[in-house]
Each structure stands twice: as C-alpha cells, then as structure tokens.
Design an enzyme around this catalytic site. Structure first.
Site, mmCIF file in Angstrom:
data_model
loop_
_atom_site.group_PDB
_atom_site.id
_atom_site.type_symbol
_atom_site.label_atom_id
_atom_site.label_comp_id
_atom_site.label_asym_id
_atom_site.label_seq_id
_atom_site.Cartn_x
_atom_site.Cartn_y
_atom_site.Cartn_z
ATOM 1 N N THR A 45 7.987 -9.008 51.139
ATOM 2 C CA THR A 45 6.891 -8.073 51.373
ATOM 3 C C THR A 45 6.053 -8.482 52.572
ATOM 4 O OG1 THR A 45 6.856 -7.688 48.983
ATOM 5 C CG2 THR A 45 4.977 -6.862 50.236
ATOM 6 N N TYR A 140 15.030 -17.515 44.292
ATOM 7 C CA TYR A 140 14.715 -16.094 44.441
ATOM 8 C C TYR A 140 16.028 -15.320 44.540
ATOM 9 C CZ TYR A 140 12.534 -11.935 46.687
ATOM 10 O OH TYR A 140 12.113 -10.670 47.013
ATOM 11 N N LYS A 169 12.676 -16.298 40.569
ATOM 12 C CA LYS A 169 12.140 -14.944 40.704
ATOM 13 C C LYS A 169 13.307 -13.989 40.550
ATOM 14 C CE LYS A 169 9.921 -11.728 43.927
ATOM 15 N NZ LYS A 169 9.384 -11.519 45.296
ATOM 16 N N ILE A 210 5.689 -11.590 40.182
ATOM 17 C CA ILE A 210 5.354 -11.634 41.605
ATOM 18 C C ILE A 210 5.430 -10.186 42.063
ATOM 19 C CG2 ILE A 210 5.991 -12.494 43.886
ATOM 20 C CD1 ILE A 210 7.216 -14.937 42.497
#
EC number: 4.3.3.7
Length: 300
Positions: A45, A140, A169, A210
């Site tokens: 992001t 991740y 994540k 998250i």
C-alpha cells in the site's frame, strides 16, 4: 509481536512526486490518536516498489521517529512493523538491518516478486533475512502480487527452524490456509492482510490485521480487532458488516489507487499522486468513492 491492529500506510506524494514527509507524519499521528497498535510503512500500500532505496529508508525513519515522539491515548508507543520487501534478497537484508538499527519493532517481508522462486528459494530468502537481525520477522504471503505462494509446509518450516520468524501476514484469500496454519502451530501468529476477511480470519486463529481500510477508518478497524480479541463475535461482526461497502470500494482498482483517492476526498492528503505505472482512478471509481464516503458521512 505485541500488537494486533495496524494499517498498511499509504505513502503521500507531492505534486512533483517526491515523498510528502509532513503529510506522512500527520497520517501516522492520526493512526496513533485513533487507537491503532502499530503502523506498517512501505509495504504494498505504501508503493514500496516505486520508491528509491533512500526513500524507502526515510519512510521507515519517519514512522519510527513519529511513533517515538507521540504517545498513544494509553500513554504508550505505537509499534512500527517496517516493510523491507524486495525481489532481491540482498536489498531486503540491507533494509532489515537498517530498520533494526534505527528502532523498528519488527519487520514485514514479502516474498520476492517476479523472480518466482521455488519453495527452497523462498525458505533460503526468508531465513537469510531473518538471521541477519534479532527483531521479529513477519512473512508476507500475497501470491496475487508475487506470482508465488509460501506453501504451508514452507511457512511452518520457517517458523520452526528460524527463531525470530514469529508471524505471517495472510493475503492469499484462503481461510483454509489460515485454519491449517493455526491447527499445526498455535503460536505462529497470523495477521489478516485481506480487509474483507478480517473478521473471518480473526475467528479462525488470527491474532490481528494489517488493514488498507485502516488508513481511512483506523478507529473502526481497531474496535473490530479489540472485539474479536475479547471473543465478542457479534459485536466484531457488526463492525465488519458496517465496513463492507467501504472494503469493497477500496479494491475496485489496484491497491493503493482507490485508498489514496479516498484519503484525498476525505481531506486527509492534499495530492492523490501516484508514480507510474500506477495512475489515477477512473471517473467511475472516483464517483463510487464519493458516493461511498458520503454513505459513511466522511464527506458531505
């Protein structure tokens, strides 16, 4: 990893496309004052793929400095989970060492994108980075972005064999993965990386989120997570349902295109600027965002 609610921060740019450091600091302070436990600078992001190495480090530095100098409502300090992802292990390793040196609480490392490494390559990538630092490491998994998935067996092997790999994540979109990971290793911390599944993941073994939506609505994301942690299923579900249309609107185009425009429309950033190859959203998307923000009474 002593946090549960966090936002994957956007990186605001000025009109000349340089990083707007003042706006970045302001956004982080807003996260602090609205109850988030942690912030995640320079992840997907945060447009990390189009930042220079120097800019990447500076964004981590700003996050750490801001959190260090700004107390939360409970007079504590918001944690920093520094994004150190790259498709070059050497670059991720360098960023990880830097993040630890200047005070990051933990690091988030995405699987190498474009390279499409084998499972053994992924194992060596994460192991090499984790062994270069002492702070906790979060894997991740986002195969839609990277082109490769961390198989469950690989994730479990990393957790079991590398002491400071503590969490993952999960942005695979698979609840089956979440339940299987939790079944095999109860102490392997799972964080939702998919806003539409935040509630489901929290009640399937997850311990935190998250969030992209958290940039705009940190208070509601924090409330949902806190309800889930207290096993208040219905209350958490009500908040998740309340955010349903916003979650949908923020992903009608490639993240972070919609969230940056939404933040601009809400008056939280001056410029909804993007670096190529990302471009501004379509007129239809802007209209959808305006309508959605009006429904949530963010704008008139």
């Amino acid at each position: 990893m002593q946090f549960h609610s966090s936002s994957a921060l956007i990186t605001p740019f000025k009109k000349d496309l340089s990083v707007d450091e003042a706006a970045y600091e302001s956004l982080i302070k807003r996260q602090i004052f609205q109850g988030m436990d942690a912030c995640v600078p320079v992840g997907t992001t945060g447009e990390s793929a189009t930042l220079t190495h120097k800019e990447h480090m500076r964004c981590i530095e700003i996050a750490i400095e801001t959190c260090k100098n700004t107390k939360t409502l409970s007079n504590s300090r918001m944690k920093v989970l520094a994004g150190v992802g790259s498709n070059a292990t050497s670059e991720s390793l360098s960023l990880a060492k830097f993040a630890q040196k200047i005070g990051a609480d933990a690091i988030l490392c995405v699987s190498p994108y474009y390279n499409r490494p084998t499972q053994q390559g992924l194992f060596e990538h994460y192991k090499t980075i984790a062994q270069s630092v002492e702070i906790p490491v979060m894997l991740y998994d986002v195969p839609s972005r990277t082109g490769v998935s961390i198989e469950i067996s690989t994730a479990l092997k990393l957790f079991r064999e590398v002491p400071n790999i503590k969490a993952i994540k999960e942005a695979s979109g698979s609840l089956k993965r979440v339940t299987e990971l939790h079944y095999h290793e109860k102490d392997f911390k799972i964080f939702s990386g998919e806003d539409s599944l935040n509630h489901s993941i929290m009640f399937s073994g997850g311990c935190g989120v998250i969030s992209v939506t958290g940039n705009l609505m940190p208070n509601l994301i924090s409330q949902m997570v806190n309800c889930a942690l207290k096993l208040e299923y219905q209350q958490a579900l009500e908040i998740q349902n309340k955010l349903f249309h916003l979650h949908q609107a923020l992903f009608v185009e490639t993240n972070p295109i919609p969230i940056k425009m939404a933040m601009h429309l809400a008056g939280l950033i001056e410029n909804p600027s993007y670096r190529l190859p990302l471009v501004a959203p379509s007129k239809e998307t802007i209209q959808l965002l305006e309508k959605t923000l009006q429904q949530y009474e963010v704008i008139a």
